[in-house]
Design an enzyme around this catalytic site. Structure first.
Site, mmCIF file in Angstrom:
data_model
loop_
_atom_site.group_PDB
_atom_site.id
_atom_site.type_symbol
_atom_site.label_atom_id
_atom_site.label_comp_id
_atom_site.label_asym_id
_atom_site.label_seq_id
_atom_site.Cartn_x
_atom_site.Cartn_y
_atom_site.Cartn_z
ATOM 1 N N GLY A 214 0.830 -1.197 0.000
ATOM 2 C CA GLY A 214 0.000 0.000 0.000
ATOM 3 C C GLY A 214 0.860 1.240 0.000
ATOM 4 C CB SER A 215 -0.025 4.816 -0.051
ATOM 5 O OG SER A 215 -0.953 4.825 1.020
ATOM 6 C CE LYS B 149 -1.598 -1.202 7.140
ATOM 7 N NZ LYS B 149 -2.965 -0.620 7.341
ATOM 8 C CG ASP C 26 -9.749 3.731 2.462
ATOM 9 O OD1 ASP C 26 -10.323 4.049 1.395
ATOM 10 O OD2 ASP C 26 -8.569 3.364 2.514
#
Length: 443
Positions: free
Chosen positions: A172-173, A190, A296
């Protein structure tokens, strides 16, 4: 277009036609021509020379140069869209500030503000000066040391040496996601990028909030937290149960957005079942005290286990609201699934998640990426959605009663007015009824 008047998938398509240049450049008169004059006419001749050069230039480009030119044109179009979006945001901010000044003047304390006076009446009733859009609320702060204490007490604090990182399974970003092994169990790890903490002064707070939010959840369809390594910037790791796929991959396969399908579309009853499970997870979050807004919600943030049951995940943008509160944090989420009031940087509540769900539900019904029938980029989509004139194309229901009920649920969920959108409790109830009717349904 309004939510109730969308064109159908088979009809709703926009195409751009190339503009052909058929005229040839005019002959350039020689400088020795008797009619050639200095000054003005010489300037015209220079213009003709420049025009001829511009017209013939594309024919002289190499294939690589032509590709670079096309990429530049695409980038230029994106920049134009962004400029228009920022202009719209600035205008809406100015309108809101103007409104606040009008309220201050109407209530008689504008002069005190302008004169930096401390004489403002402290006994003024808050409700009499509150604008129609409520002020931004206080955040539910997550202190990392407090989270560390909770993790130690409740047994989910993980030392980095306990984790065996395997292959990368996502990116991801702000983070990379790895498959890992922890105490013999496959887990997802993560790993927040150290640069995120170093470049963002609130990075540790966001990280602590995501961990704390996950640690509170105990629901079948919300991603389960196994533990966390709480030592940023180098070891800000969130360890969760391992999921092998996402709703996005289940629906569309791997790769970027495309119009052609690369995987078979799952049967409609299965798609409705996924929608029901997402709604149940979101109902749980919204009925939490304080309310948890995801902000989100999108298919890539919804995982599926081996039995294809959902897990709502990624609470990096989540926030807490007490009863009656509104949030004011513009552009939080992903444009394609973002509610218009969020794009417009207006106060919003949990109904922004309902809007996102409406886009996802329509995607599950149609089997198509949102707005794939257009050639719009994310910024253009945001502009059109913010103006209340754009929603994804709906499916052809062909007088099918069940599809019509689903379409009606989609349209009310992405209604322009947040107050008109149903709660997830209502959505769950309606989807249960539809699912029961779909037991013997074949599409």
């Amino acid at each position: 277009m309004n939510a109730g008047s969308h064109k159908k998938t088979s009809l709703f398509s926009l195409w751009r036609s190339p503009v052909a240049v058929t005229s040839s450049p005019k002959p350039i008169p020689s400088s020795s021509s008797p009619n050639h004059s200095s000054s003005c006419c010489r300037g015209l001749n220079n213009c003709e020379i420049l025009n001829a050069t511009l017209v013939t230039l594309p024919h002289q480009l190499s294939p690589k140069q032509k590709q670079q030119l096309e990429e530049l044109e695409i980038e230029l179009e994106k920049q134009k869209e962004l400029r228009a979006l920022y202009k719209m945001r600035m205008q809406r901010t100015q309108d809101y500030l103007r409104y606040c000044l009008e309220i201050a003047q109407e209530k008689g304390f504008l002069n005190s503000i302008l004169n930096n006076s401390d004489d403002i009446n402290q006994d003024i009733d808050e409700d009499t000066i509150k604008p129609s859009m409520p002020p931004p609320p206080l955040h539910h702060h997550s202190d990392l040391s407090t989270v560390v204490d909770q993790a130690m007490i409740n047994g989910w604090y993980i030392e980095t040496h306990e984790i065996e990182l395997q292959e990368k399974i996502g990116q991801g970003s702000t983070a990379d996601i790895y498959r890992g092994i922890w105490r013999g169990l496959d887990v997802a790890v993560k790993c927040i990028n150290p640069e995120f903490f170093e470049s963002n002064e609130n990075g540790i707070s966001y990280f602590a909030q995501e961990v704390e939010t996950l640690s509170r959840q105990r629901h079948r369809f919300v991603l389960h937290l196994m533990g966390a390594c709480l030592d940023p910037p180098n070891h800000g790791w969130i360890v969760t149960e391992f999921m092998s796929t996402t709703l996005k991959h289940w629906m569309h396969g791997s790769g970027n957005r495309r119009k052609e399908r690369t995987v078979d579309l799952p049967p409609l009853p299965e798609r409705v079942k996924r929608a029901l499970e997402i709604s149940q997870a979101m109902q749980y979050l919204h009925e939490h005290k304080p309310v948890i807004i995801h902000r989100d919600l999108k298919p890539s943030n919804i995982f599926l286990d081996d039995a294809f049951h959902v897990r709502v995940a990624d609470f990096g943008h989540a926030r807490f609201l007490t009863d009656g509160q509104m949030a004011l944090t513009g552009e939080t989420g992903t444009y394609v699934y973002m509610a218009p009031e969020v794009i417009r940087c207006e106060p919003y509540n949990e109904k922004c998640d309902v809007y996102s769900f409406g886009i996802i539900l329509n995607e599950l019904i149609t089997g198509e990426h949102p707005y794939i029938e257009t050639d719009y980029g994310p910024s253009r989509i945001a502009l059109e959605v913010a103006d209340g004139s754009l929603r994804p194309a709906l499916v052809e229901h062909q007088n099918d009663q069940l599809l019509q009920e689903l379409i009606e649920l989609v349209q009310i969920s992405w209604d322009e007015n947040p107050a008109n959108r149903p709660s997830f409790a209502t959505i769950t109830c309606r989807l249960r009824t539809i699912q029961e009717s779909l037991i013997n349904y074949e599409l």
